[in-house]
Write a protein that holds these residues in place. Structure first.
Motif, PDB file in Angstrom:
ATOM      1  N   THR B  81      12.010  -1.225   1.202  1.00  0.00           N
ATOM      2  CA  THR B  81      11.934  -0.830  -0.204  1.00  0.00           C
ATOM      3  C   THR B  81      10.860  -1.636  -0.933  1.00  0.00           C
ATOM      4  O   THR B  81      10.114  -1.089  -1.753  1.00  0.00           O
ATOM      5  N   ILE B  82      10.778  -2.915  -0.608  1.00  0.00           N
ATOM      6  CA  ILE B  82       9.756  -3.745  -1.263  1.00  0.00           C
ATOM      7  C   ILE B  82       8.370  -3.182  -0.959  1.00  0.00           C
ATOM      8  O   ILE B  82       7.545  -3.002  -1.863  1.00  0.00           O
ATOM      9  N   ILE B  83       8.120  -2.870   0.306  1.00  0.00           N
ATOM     10  CA  ILE B  83       6.783  -2.364   0.646  1.00  0.00           C
ATOM     11  C   ILE B  83       6.562  -0.997   0.010  1.00  0.00           C
ATOM     12  O   ILE B  83       5.466  -0.688  -0.475  1.00  0.00           O
ATOM     13  N   THR B  84       7.623  -0.180  -0.050  1.00  0.00           N
ATOM     14  CA  THR B  84       7.473   1.115  -0.708  1.00  0.00           C
ATOM     15  C   THR B  84       7.072   0.935  -2.166  1.00  0.00           C
ATOM     16  O   THR B  84       6.228   1.669  -2.684  1.00  0.00           O
ATOM     17  N   LEU B  85       7.656  -0.059  -2.834  1.00  0.00           N
ATOM     18  CA  LEU B  85       7.304  -0.298  -4.234  1.00  0.00           C
ATOM     19  C   LEU B  85       5.864  -0.770  -4.368  1.00  0.00           C
ATOM     20  O   LEU B  85       5.150  -0.373  -5.290  1.00  0.00           O
ATOM     21  N   LEU B 343       6.472  -1.863  11.002  1.00  0.00           N
ATOM     22  CA  LEU B 343       5.206  -2.549  10.711  1.00  0.00           C
ATOM     23  C   LEU B 343       4.030  -1.597  10.776  1.00  0.00           C
ATOM     24  O   LEU B 343       3.201  -1.526   9.878  1.00  0.00           O
ATOM     25  N   MET B 344       3.954  -0.813  11.859  1.00  0.00           N
ATOM     26  CA  MET B 344       2.731  -0.037  12.037  1.00  0.00           C
ATOM     27  C   MET B 344       2.666   1.153  11.095  1.00  0.00           C
ATOM     28  O   MET B 344       1.599   1.487  10.585  1.00  0.00           O
ATOM     29  N   PHE B 349       0.221   3.508   6.073  1.00  0.00           N
ATOM     30  CA  PHE B 349       0.327   4.052   4.717  1.00  0.00           C
ATOM     31  C   PHE B 349      -0.348   3.126   3.699  1.00  0.00           C
ATOM     32  O   PHE B 349      -0.923   3.594   2.724  1.00  0.00           O
ATOM     33  N   LEU B 350      -0.264   1.822   3.937  1.00  0.00           N
ATOM     34  CA  LEU B 350      -0.922   0.880   3.023  1.00  0.00           C
ATOM     35  C   LEU B 350      -2.421   1.131   2.986  1.00  0.00           C
ATOM     36  O   LEU B 350      -3.068   0.963   1.957  1.00  0.00           O
ATOM     37  N   VAL B 351      -2.993   1.513   4.123  1.00  0.00           N
ATOM     38  CA  VAL B 351      -4.425   1.811   4.136  1.00  0.00           C
ATOM     39  C   VAL B 351      -4.678   3.193   3.549  1.00  0.00           C
ATOM     40  O   VAL B 351      -5.670   3.410   2.852  1.00  0.00           O
ATOM     41  N   LEU B 352      -3.766   4.103   3.833  1.00  0.00           N
ATOM     42  CA  LEU B 352      -3.997   5.493   3.409  1.00  0.00           C
ATOM     43  C   LEU B 352      -4.124   5.604   1.887  1.00  0.00           C
ATOM     44  O   LEU B 352      -4.981   6.336   1.386  1.00  0.00           O
ATOM     45  N   ILE B 353      -3.279   4.892   1.142  1.00  0.00           N
ATOM     46  CA  ILE B 353      -3.263   5.107  -0.316  1.00  0.00           C
ATOM     47  C   ILE B 353      -4.582   4.715  -0.986  1.00  0.00           C
ATOM     48  O   ILE B 353      -5.146   5.526  -1.729  1.00  0.00           O
ATOM     49  N   PRO B 354      -5.134   3.528  -0.748  1.00  0.00           N
ATOM     50  CA  PRO B 354      -6.445   3.248  -1.358  1.00  0.00           C
ATOM     51  C   PRO B 354      -7.517   4.247  -0.926  1.00  0.00           C
ATOM     52  O   PRO B 354      -8.375   4.611  -1.735  1.00  0.00           O
ATOM     53  N   ALA B 458       0.404  -7.478   1.771  1.00  0.00           N
ATOM     54  CA  ALA B 458       1.307  -6.714   2.641  1.00  0.00           C
ATOM     55  C   ALA B 458       0.572  -6.285   3.903  1.00  0.00           C
ATOM     56  O   ALA B 458       1.111  -6.373   5.012  1.00  0.00           O
ATOM     57  N   MET B 459      -0.677  -5.824   3.742  1.00  0.00           N
ATOM     58  CA  MET B 459      -1.456  -5.411   4.913  1.00  0.00           C
ATOM     59  C   MET B 459      -1.649  -6.565   5.867  1.00  0.00           C
ATOM     60  O   MET B 459      -1.497  -6.422   7.077  1.00  0.00           O
TER      61      MET B 459
END
Lengths: 499, 481
Positions: B81-85, B343-344, B349-354, B458-459
């Motif tokens: 949830t933290i990473i989703t936020l 993790l993966m 997704f962390l890369v996808l959003i920017p 996070a990344m």
């Protein structure tokens, strides 16, 4: 946990150099420096190695997954030192020969160094699991090297090689898991020494399924006929240093694995499938050999020739005796050096002329005598002429294989008649391979270096600088070991466990 | 020492508090809410290490268990949830554009609060040991996810995804309840421990009925974990939902589904007559899921959709691990795989959003030339893709290795052979992203992509953990329940 193995240093130097390059060091000089340090360090290790002792030296072990008996165990014996020497020497030559590309030069050298680190790690591993893991380190760099900086139809080549190699290595992984699981529960381990100890005390049953998985997995990685089609294309399209490392060193992983792991652990299964393997390796030598003759471009010809020469080494493995396996080990080294020189020269020619088509080239030896001379040396070595280490290797393989198996005796008209058994038939076919390689190598030499010089090539520069130094280094090693192959035999033989 | 139930209470209170703060404050900057939620959840995460785990208490209340597994999954839910936020903060501009509002930024506060409620549901689910509790927790999770999936009201894709998810989710709920009634009818119990006791004394005829009920439950859970043939909704929903919610669905919701599956199957595996049947069903589901997920992923061109198929494929590997239940390590292999998957997938997704924000789309072609545009971002995606494909020295490789070790040990050779095809095609479709980033030239106007501090951290954490666990998995295995 024992003290740290000096072999760890060998693995870490390329990785460390790659990290330095990523954070901003000069890519070319850092890689050359790192590889040179590695080679010197390895030579120091060879000096400290005690050839009289049996077993691994410089051993260190660190448990990684204890409940499965996986540990990060490094160690080297004579045979692995030979392979480590090959890896470091070819790495140094490859980064020297490399031409810094304009786009993304950092990744270019990082990829080369990662492949180098992977092969060094594989040959320095005593643990079969890490042996496998390190080999895979090369997968992404290869994909990038061919795809970004390759020539010709590079995209197709990169995809094909990646999918083949990924599939092959996954099959291999299943085989390795199988190898682990057929050991008795109490003594299960991925440590090669314990696996062999289990096999020698008769605790490992005959496991044809596992053997077939391993043969198929290693076979795809070594381009065993008919799974070889990725290799010529990939080598033809890859930039020269990538082909040198891949064809010269990385591909030896599969054969090294067969000789090192499969032969002592599953000898019965190897025996059982010898006819199949003989047929396939004759496919490598004769069928791929004929294809090699038909090639019209140097890069493709070299790609096919490297596939073809794997057949001899497979023959050495299939015969499973002391002589043939020693020959196979020698050939691992000799082929690695030879193909590295050939691909380096191929890259030099491509850089100068922009084409590798035999019909457009000619007479280059007149203006580039050093290039021509080195190519001549390498071509002779590839054919297996005396004076080069390949000669000793081929000779041992042929003698070993010919003497293998029971002689066939038939009776015709009441008289005993000697016939050839399958090993002898295979060896006879394989000897023709020498003729085939002589045909294509000499023809390539004639088409490129002899004859009239086309007007547009009249200003080509000869070999110079780091490239020349690298090629001289490789040819010198070939000649020295060719005149004194006993050095290699003494190192490698004690490591070969012949069933 | 604190009672474990406090954790869920804290999370629910946090959600209500944030909701109140949102409606009574005049501030239009809703990111404060997200920071508050992240801070609150981190506090609960830290609190979770001071919980007393008393085995006696566990037995006294039959519907709520506190064991290693449940604590592990509570933390798993909190972290996801933290990473989703964090993802949601990055994604805010896109949400604002697609949510109709009078003032800029109005109507986006709930986007940060709803995941907190979902998190409470997930944590509750981790401890649920009674069909009724499982059902309630599952509904809390699913209903809050319905809203989140359809959050971007001006985006047709998001609305379509929401509708699909709602209809199929409701259908699966129906199956779940129906299954429970059969099991209840035959055993007279809803608590898993009581059912286990009851199963031992059941007659042959009853067993068929129980199996039927269990089958219905499996169908419902098949929807949740996206196992073939219950996977239709996945690609459309993943593609249409707001990207952070896609990540949440892919990781937290799937992990919760697997946890429930483990919990529900546990009592039934103790019955000798059921065991081979259940294993066969799981193996069949796994084989179908593996083949469908991997082969259908090959032609995809949209990255979110690709990750949707990839999440189906990973469900296949996880199911294979469950099928190998006879192997002593199989359970831990599944949990290990889930952690690696966490993790993966989040890293991807962390890369996808920017990238989506900078290029305006989430096709694979939008990644073209990323290596030259933002080398660090490309490296992060390279690590994620390599790990998803299962390249050695990443956690994804060890995940697959442990699963395959277990299934070969249990003699599921067919599954292992299917693995050859699926792993090879996995390499193909994950490498398509690597190809776009490294082979292709960037667009003309490509400037380096800016990333916020939180997602950078996070990344970094995800990427480093992927590599470290890929070299030394024992770090994680040691703390597995």
């Amino acid at each position: 946990m024992s003290s740290l193995s000096p072999l760890l240093f060998l693995i870490l130097v390329p990785i460390f150099s790659a990290l330095l390059i990523m954070i901003g060091a000069n890519p070319r000089s850092t890689s050359i420096l790192g590889s040179a340090v590695n080679l010197l360090f390895l030579l120091a290790l060879v000096v400290f190695y005690r050839p009289m002792e049996i077993g691994y030296q410089f051993v260190s072990s660190f448990p990684v997954v204890p409940h499965l008996g996986i540990s990060f165990t490094l160690g080297a014996d004579g045979l692995s030192l030979v392979m480590l020497f090959l890896s470091t020497v070819v790495t140094l030559a490859a980064v020297c020969v490399a031409k810094t590309p304009e786009n993304n030069p950092r990744w270019y050298y990082v990829s080369l160094l990662l492949i180098s680190s992977g092969v060094i790690g594989a040959f320095a591993s005593v643990d079969v699991f890490f042996f496998y893991m390190f080999h895979e380190l090369a997968l992404i760099p290869t994909f990038l090297l061919i795809g970004i900086w390759g020539s010709g139809d590079r995209q197709a080549a990169a995809w094909k090689a990646t999918v083949y190699l990924a599939t092959g290595s996954f099959i291999l992984l299943l085989g390795i898991i199988g190898l682990y699981l057929i050991q008795p529960v109490e003594t299960r381990s991925f440590d090669l020494r314990e696996m062999i100890a289990n096999a020698q005390s008769g605790l490992i049953p005959d496991a044809p399924g596992v053997y077939l998985l391993l043969l198929l997995g290693f076979g795809i990685l070594v381009s065993l006929f008919p799974f070889h089609t990725w290799a010529p294309q990939a080598y033809a399209c890859a930039p020269a240093p990538a082909s040198m490392l891949h064809a010269g060193v990385l591909k030896k992983f599969g054969l090294y694995g067969l000789i090192r792991i499969v032969a002592p652990i599953l000898p019965d299964s190897v025996q059982r499938f010898v006819p199949l393997l003989l047929v396939l390796l004759i496919g490598n030598i004769l069928y791929v050999g004929y294809i090699t003759i038909a090639q019209k471009k140097l890069d493709w010809m070299l790609g096919y020739s490297s596939v073809m020469h794997m057949g001899y080494i497979f023959l050495g493995f299939a015969a499973l005796n002391q002589l043939s396996m020693t020959g196979a080990s020698l050939m691992l080294l000799s082929h690695g050096l030879t193909i590295a020189v050939l691909f380096a020269l191929c890259g030099e020619i491509r850089e100068r002329t922009g084409t590798l088509d035999f019909s457009e080239l000619g007479g280059i030896a007149r203006i580039c005598p050093k290039l021509g001379l080195s190519f001549g040396f390498a071509a002779m070595a590839s054919v297996g002429l005396p004076g080069f280490v390949g000669f000793a290797g081929e000779l041992l393989v042929f003698f070993g294989a010919f003497g293998s198996g029971e002689p066939k005796i038939g009776i015709i008209d009441g008289k005993e008649v000697f016939g050839f058994n399958m090993y002898q038939i295979a060896t006879t076919c394989a000897v023709w391979g020498i003729v085939i390689s002589a045909i294509y190598m000499l023809r390539a030499y004639r088409r490129i270096f002899m004859g009239p010089l086309p007007e547009r090539w009249s200003r080509l520069p000869d070999l110079s600088g780091f490239s020349r130094a690298a090629i001289i280094l490789l040819i010198a090693v070939m000649l020295i070991l060719g005149f004194f192959p006993q050095i290699l035999v003494n190192l490698a033989t004690p490591a070969l466990l012949v069933p | 020492m604190i009672s474990p139930i406090v954790l869920e209470v804290c999370v629910v209170c946090l959600g209500i508090f944030l909701l109140m703060a949102e409606s009574f404050s005049v501030k239009s900057n809703k990111v404060v809410l997200a920071h508050g939620a992240i801070f609150g959840l981190i506090s609960v995460f830290i609190l979770s290490f001071f919980i007393e785990s008393n085995p006696a208490q566990m037995q006294s209340s039959g519907f709520y268990v506190v064991d290693g597994l449940s604590m592990f999954f509570k933390r798993f839910a909190l972290l996801s949830t933290i990473i989703t936020l964090i993802l949601a903060i990055d994604y805010l501009p896109i949400v604002q554009r697609l949510v109709p509002s009078e003032k800029p930024g109005a109507g986006t506060g709930e986007f940060f609060v709803l995941p907190v409620f979902t998190c409470a549901g997930l944590m509750w689910m981790a401890s649920a040991a009674d069909f009724i509790v499982i059902f309630c927790a599952l509904e809390l999770v699913t209903i809050s996810l319905y809203i989140q999936v359809a959050y971007m009201r001006r985006s047709l894709a998001s609305l379509e995804a929401g509708t699909k998810f709602l209809i199929l989710g409701a259908l699966s709920t129906g199956f779940f309840v129906y299954g429970i009634t059969w099991i209840f009818g035959m055993t007279g119990q809803t608590g898993l421990a009581e059912i286990q006791r009851n199963l031992a004394i059941n007659t042959e005829a009853n067993q068929m009925a129980i199996l039927f009920g269990l089958g219905m439950v499996l169908v419902a859970l098949g929807f949740k974990i996206a196992a073939a043939p219950f996977q239709f909704w996945v690609p459309d929903v993943y593609q249409g939902a707001p990207t952070p919610i896609t990540a949440y669905l892919a990781v937290a919701s799937k992990a919760a589904g697997f946890l429930i599956l483990i919990r529900v199957l546990e009592p039934f595996f103790t019955v000798v007559a059921f065991q081979p049947k259940l294993i066969l069903v799981l193996a069949l589901l796994s084989g179908m899921t593996l083949i469908y997920g991997n082969l259908a992923a090959i032609p995809q061109t949209n990255f979110k959709r690709l990750l949707g198929y990839s999440s189906i494929a990973h469900a296949g590997y996880l199911l294979a691990g469950l099928a190998a239940v006879g192997d002593a390590f199989a359970g831990r292999a599944v949990v290990f795989y889930l952690c690696g998957y966490f993790l993966m997938t989040f890293l991807a997704f962390l890369v996808l959003i920017p990238v989506t924000k900078a290029t305006g789309g989430d096709d694979i072609s939008h990644f073209n030339g990323l290596a030259r545009r933002s080398p660090a971002l490309a490296l992060a995606m390279l690590i994620a893709a390599a790990s998803l494909a299962g390249v050695p020295f990443t956690v994804g490789f060890f995940g697959k290795f442990f699963i395959f070790e277990s299934i070969i040990n249990q003699h599921f050779y067919v599954l292992a052979l299917i693995g050859i095809v699926t792993v090879a095609s996995g390499f193909y479709y994950y490498f398509k992203v690597i190809r776009a980033m490294y082979w292709m030239p960037p667009a003309e106007d490509a400037a380096p992509i800016k990333i916020s501090f939180l997602s950078k951290m996070a990344m970094l954490v995800c990427a480093v953990l992927i590599i470290v666990l890929g070299c030394y998995p024992q770090l994680l295995i040691r703390i597995l329940p």
